[in-house]
Design an enzyme around this catalytic site. Structure first.
Site, PDB file in Angstrom:
ATOM      1  N   ARG A  15       0.834  -1.207   0.000  1.00  0.00           N
ATOM      2  CA  ARG A  15       0.000   0.000   0.000  1.00  0.00           C
ATOM      3  C   ARG A  15       0.874   1.265   0.000  1.00  0.00           C
ATOM      4  NH1 ARG A  15      -0.524   4.772   2.400  1.00  0.00           N
ATOM      5  NH2 ARG A  15       0.015   3.810   4.390  1.00  0.00           N
ATOM      6  N   ASP A  16       1.507   1.566   1.114  1.00  0.00           N
ATOM      7  CA  ASP A  16       2.285   2.811   1.194  1.00  0.00           C
ATOM      8  C   ASP A  16       3.420   2.757   0.171  1.00  0.00           C
ATOM      9  OD1 ASP A  16       3.245   5.244   2.068  1.00  0.00           O
ATOM     10  OD2 ASP A  16       3.269   4.712   4.179  1.00  0.00           O
ATOM     11  N   HIS A 231       5.593   4.586  12.562  1.00  0.00           N
ATOM     12  CA  HIS A 231       5.499   4.508  11.085  1.00  0.00           C
ATOM     13  C   HIS A 231       6.455   5.575  10.549  1.00  0.00           C
ATOM     14  CE1 HIS A 231       2.904   4.214   7.271  1.00  0.00           C
ATOM     15  NE2 HIS A 231       3.567   5.343   7.067  1.00  0.00           N
ATOM     16  N   HIS A 233       8.988   7.182   7.821  1.00  0.00           N
ATOM     17  CA  HIS A 233       9.572   7.298   6.483  1.00  0.00           C
ATOM     18  C   HIS A 233      11.040   7.672   6.679  1.00  0.00           C
ATOM     19  CE1 HIS A 233       6.007   6.827   3.850  1.00  0.00           C
ATOM     20  NE2 HIS A 233       5.391   7.023   5.003  1.00  0.00           N
ATOM     21  N   CYS A 264       4.482   9.235  -0.090  1.00  0.00           N
ATOM     22  CA  CYS A 264       3.089   9.674  -0.147  1.00  0.00           C
ATOM     23  C   CYS A 264       2.936  10.675  -1.287  1.00  0.00           C
ATOM     24  CB  CYS A 264       2.683  10.315   1.179  1.00  0.00           C
ATOM     25  SG  CYS A 264       1.029  11.007   1.145  1.00  0.00           S
ATOM     26  N   ASN A 273       8.893   4.251   3.431  1.00  0.00           N
ATOM     27  CA  ASN A 273       9.075   3.854   4.828  1.00  0.00           C
ATOM     28  C   ASN A 273      10.441   3.209   4.942  1.00  0.00           C
ATOM     29  OD1 ASN A 273       6.010   3.412   4.171  1.00  0.00           O
ATOM     30  ND2 ASN A 273       6.177   3.740   6.354  1.00  0.00           N
TER      31      ASN A 273
HETATM   32  P1  HMG Z   1     -13.213  14.307  -2.076  1.00  0.00           P
HETATM   33  O1  HMG Z   1     -13.058  14.759  -3.513  1.00  0.00           O
HETATM   34  O2  HMG Z   1     -13.262  15.371  -1.035  1.00  0.00           O
HETATM   35  O3  HMG Z   1     -14.467  13.341  -1.897  1.00  0.00           O
HETATM   36  O4  HMG Z   1     -12.051  13.299  -1.760  1.00  0.00           O
HETATM   37  P2  HMG Z   1     -15.976  13.518  -2.222  1.00  0.00           P
HETATM   38  O5  HMG Z   1     -16.702  12.774  -1.170  1.00  0.00           O
HETATM   39  O6  HMG Z   1     -16.324  14.950  -2.474  1.00  0.00           O
HETATM   40  O7  HMG Z   1     -16.148  12.721  -3.609  1.00  0.00           O
HETATM   41  C1  HMG Z   1     -15.554  13.158  -4.832  1.00  0.00           C
HETATM   42  C2  HMG Z   1     -15.441  11.981  -5.782  1.00  0.00           C
HETATM   43  O8  HMG Z   1     -14.596  10.974  -5.223  1.00  0.00           O
HETATM   44  C3  HMG Z   1     -16.769  11.297  -6.074  1.00  0.00           C
HETATM   45  O9  HMG Z   1     -16.671  10.740  -7.375  1.00  0.00           O
HETATM   46  C4  HMG Z   1     -16.763  10.169  -5.080  1.00  0.00           C
HETATM   47  O10 HMG Z   1     -17.569   9.098  -5.484  1.00  0.00           O
HETATM   48  C5  HMG Z   1     -15.307   9.750  -5.088  1.00  0.00           C
HETATM   49  P3  HMG Z   1     -17.221  11.499  -8.675  1.00  0.00           P
HETATM   50  O11 HMG Z   1     -18.680  11.742  -8.355  1.00  0.00           O
HETATM   51  O12 HMG Z   1     -16.458  12.794  -8.787  1.00  0.00           O
HETATM   52  O13 HMG Z   1     -16.970  10.558  -9.786  1.00  0.00           O
HETATM   53  N1  HMG Z   1     -14.898   9.090  -3.830  1.00  0.00           N
HETATM   54  C6  HMG Z   1     -14.370   7.861  -3.766  1.00  0.00           C
HETATM   55  N2  HMG Z   1     -14.051   6.961  -4.701  1.00  0.00           N
HETATM   56  C7  HMG Z   1     -13.525   5.807  -4.279  1.00  0.00           C
HETATM   57  N3  HMG Z   1     -13.278   5.515  -2.981  1.00  0.00           N
HETATM   58  C8  HMG Z   1     -13.571   6.397  -2.022  1.00  0.00           C
HETATM   59  C9  HMG Z   1     -14.134   7.631  -2.404  1.00  0.00           C
HETATM   60  N4  HMG Z   1     -14.528   8.708  -1.716  1.00  0.00           N
HETATM   61  C10 HMG Z   1     -14.991   9.596  -2.603  1.00  0.00           C
HETATM   62  N5  HMG Z   1     -13.321   6.090  -0.747  1.00  0.00           N
HETATM   63  C11 HMG Z   1     -10.978  11.510  -0.582  1.00  0.00           C
HETATM   64  C12 HMG Z   1     -11.863  12.752  -0.460  1.00  0.00           C
HETATM   65  C13 HMG Z   1     -10.541  11.145   0.807  1.00  0.00           C
HETATM   66  C14 HMG Z   1     -11.764  10.392  -1.199  1.00  0.00           C
HETATM   67  C15 HMG Z   1      -9.793  11.882  -1.479  1.00  0.00           C
HETATM   68  O14 HMG Z   1      -9.185  13.020  -0.963  1.00  0.00           O
HETATM   69  C16 HMG Z   1      -8.765  10.779  -1.588  1.00  0.00           C
HETATM   70  O15 HMG Z   1      -9.036   9.703  -2.110  1.00  0.00           O
HETATM   71  N6  HMG Z   1      -7.502  11.062  -1.151  1.00  0.00           N
HETATM   72  C17 HMG Z   1      -6.413  10.116  -1.253  1.00  0.00           C
HETATM   73  C18 HMG Z   1      -5.759  10.005   0.063  1.00  0.00           C
HETATM   74  C19 HMG Z   1      -4.641   8.974   0.023  1.00  0.00           C
HETATM   75  O16 HMG Z   1      -4.845   7.845  -0.369  1.00  0.00           O
HETATM   76  N7  HMG Z   1      -3.421   9.403   0.452  1.00  0.00           N
HETATM   77  C20 HMG Z   1      -2.335   8.512   0.569  1.00  0.00           C
HETATM   78  C21 HMG Z   1      -2.502   7.562   1.715  1.00  0.00           C
HETATM   79  S1  HMG Z   1      -2.248   8.317   3.306  1.00  0.00           S
HETATM   80  C22 HMG Z   1      -0.574   8.083   3.615  1.00  0.00           C
HETATM   81  O17 HMG Z   1       0.131   7.618   2.768  1.00  0.00           O
HETATM   82  C23 HMG Z   1      -0.085   8.409   4.989  1.00  0.00           C
HETATM   83  C24 HMG Z   1       0.192   7.172   5.866  1.00  0.00           C
HETATM   84  O18 HMG Z   1       1.096   6.285   5.231  1.00  0.00           O
HETATM   85  C25 HMG Z   1       0.786   7.616   7.195  1.00  0.00           C
HETATM   86  C26 HMG Z   1       1.955   8.589   6.988  1.00  0.00           C
HETATM   87  O19 HMG Z   1       3.002   8.182   6.489  1.00  0.00           O
HETATM   88  O20 HMG Z   1       1.748   9.760   7.313  1.00  0.00           O
HETATM   89  C27 HMG Z   1      -1.108   6.407   6.160  1.00  0.00           C
HETATM   90 MG    MG Z   2       3.184   6.506   5.231  1.00  0.00          MG
END
Ligand code: HMG
Ligand code: MG
Length: 326
Positions: A15-16, A231, A233, A264, A273
């Site tokens: 995933r990450d 966690h 990086h 990310c 990471n």
């Molecule tokens: P948004 O645009 O605010 O959401 O995104 P919305 O509710 O307004 O919906 C907009 C569109 O997105 C709609 O589709 C929804 O259906 C769709 P449209 O009508 O335009 O075709 N939608 C979705 N589709 C699939 N799955 C969903 C979903 N939700 C809405 N769950 C949202 C908000 C959170 C969805 C968006 O900002 C997003 O997907 N962000 C990605 C975040 C991400 O994956 N980041 C990387 C992972 S976090 C990380 O790596 C950190 C971590 O490792 C810890 C660290 O290291 O810090 C965990």
């Molecule tokens: Mg991370």
């Protein structure tokens, strides 16, 4: 020093590690990595995320990955029932698979599949920094908590464990240094929601040991040490030192990434990471048990790095591969 005698590692490589890859990585390759990780003894793997495919295209194959997880589970159950050896020794142990779900839409998608393709654990992910919350999940910290409440409730009603990831607990790419009080506040919100375990993330790898200890101590005001993981990086090469600093506080669970994959998409310049191989090498050298076979782990990292056309980003892996070649 009273260090833990056992450490649990969650490999977040699928995933990450892969979420930021520009080249398409077929689901079969992701599953090949997952299978090799469990064969190396990993019992917890973060396999995909149910986020918007427009935001993170690489995770758009989440349903296919979870179908493959269902297959791995069935194979493991069959091998346990016959007591026979299988291609992967790891299949004899129950593996816990986790996925990221930022909202109800994500959780609903994750449980739309047949039961044996559900995640064992979901991860809601918030940030200690407002700007990062906006960039990553398009809402404020307060709004994110509002979105997480029903997700946490529904997951727990379905018997799915809930973990919380707390991003930017030492530094933020947009806001700079983050005070421990902000971490404490987020940890308190996570606890109030019913999140069972939290990960203290140094998203951009800027943390150094004492700062990381401050972030962990802030979290420990709300969570028991058994419910907290690190966690880290490795952008600035501090992640191993930060891991050791966490062990000193009694923290014994860590997210790491096979072959040091990743980064990310909303934290430009941040690398993956810390490599699982490097952490396992360090822990074993300290007499701390992980249940992981380092040689097989290195093979898993070689497999995924080969599929991506590069060398594993792990010093321990490079050293051991050189030794093997010699
Ligand atoms: P948004 O645009 O605010 O959401 O995104 P919305 O509710 O307004 O919906 C907009 C569109 O997105 C709609 O589709 C929804 O259906 C769709 P449209 O009508 O335009 O075709 N939608 C979705 N589709 C699939 N799955 C969903 C979903 N939700 C809405 N769950 C949202 C908000 C959170 C969805 C968006 O900002 C997003 O997907 N962000 C990605 C975040 C991400 O994956 N980041 C990387 C992972 S976090 C990380 O790596 C950190 C971590 O490792 C810890 C660290 O290291 O810090 C965990
Ligand atoms: Mg991370």
């Amino acid at each position: 020093m009273n260090l833990p005698s056992h450490v649990k590692i969650v490999d977040v490589g699928p995933r990450d590690g892969l979420q930021n890859e520009k080249q398409p990585v077929p689901a079969e390759v992701k599953l090949g990595l997952i299978e090799r990780l469990q064969a190396a003894g990993l019992t917890e793997i973060e396999v995909t995320s149910f986020v918007s495919p427009k935001w993170v295209p690489q995770m758009g194959d989440n349903a296919e990955v979870m179908r493959g997880v269902g297959r791995l589970r069935r194979e493991a159950a069959a091998s346990r029932s016959t007591g026979g050896a299988t291609i992967a020794d790891g299949q004899r142990t129950r593996v816990r698979y986790s996925v990221l779900t930022p909202n109800m839409k994500g959780l609903e998608a994750a449980i739309a599949a047949p039961r044996d393709e559900w995640p064992d654990e979901i991860v809601v992910f918030g940030a200690a920094s407002e700007a990062f919350s906006q960039k990553n999940i398009n809402c404020s910290i307060a709004e994110s908590i509002e979105r997480f409440w029903p997700v946490v409730e529904a997951a727990r009603e379905h018997g799915i464990r809930v973990r919380g990831a707390m991003s930017c607990t030492v530094g933020c790419p947009y806001e700079g240094e983050i005070a421990p009080e902000r971490v404490e506040r987020l940890a308190g919100l996570m606890k109030a929601m019913g999140v069972q375990h939290v990960g203290v993330a140094d998203t951009i790898g800027v943390g150094t040991p004492v700062k990381v200890q401050r972030a962990l101590e802030a979290t420990l005001k709300h969570y028991a040490v058994d419910d907290v993981s690190g966690h880290f990086h490795d952008t600035y090469g501090q992640a191993l030192a930060n891991t050791l600093a966490s062990l000193e506080l009694g923290v014994w669970q860590f997210d790491t990434s096979s072959a040091g994959l990743g980064g990310c998409p909303y934290a430009k310049g941040a690398t993956g990471n810390v490599a699982t191989e490097d952490v396992v090498y360090m822990l074993h050298g300290m007499g701390i048990e992980t249940g992981i076979d380092l040689d097989r782990l290195i093979d898993a990292g070689v497999y995924i790095s080969g599929a991506l056309g590069r060398e594993p980003n792990s010093r321990a892996s490079k050293a051991i591969l050189n030794k093997r070649a010699g």
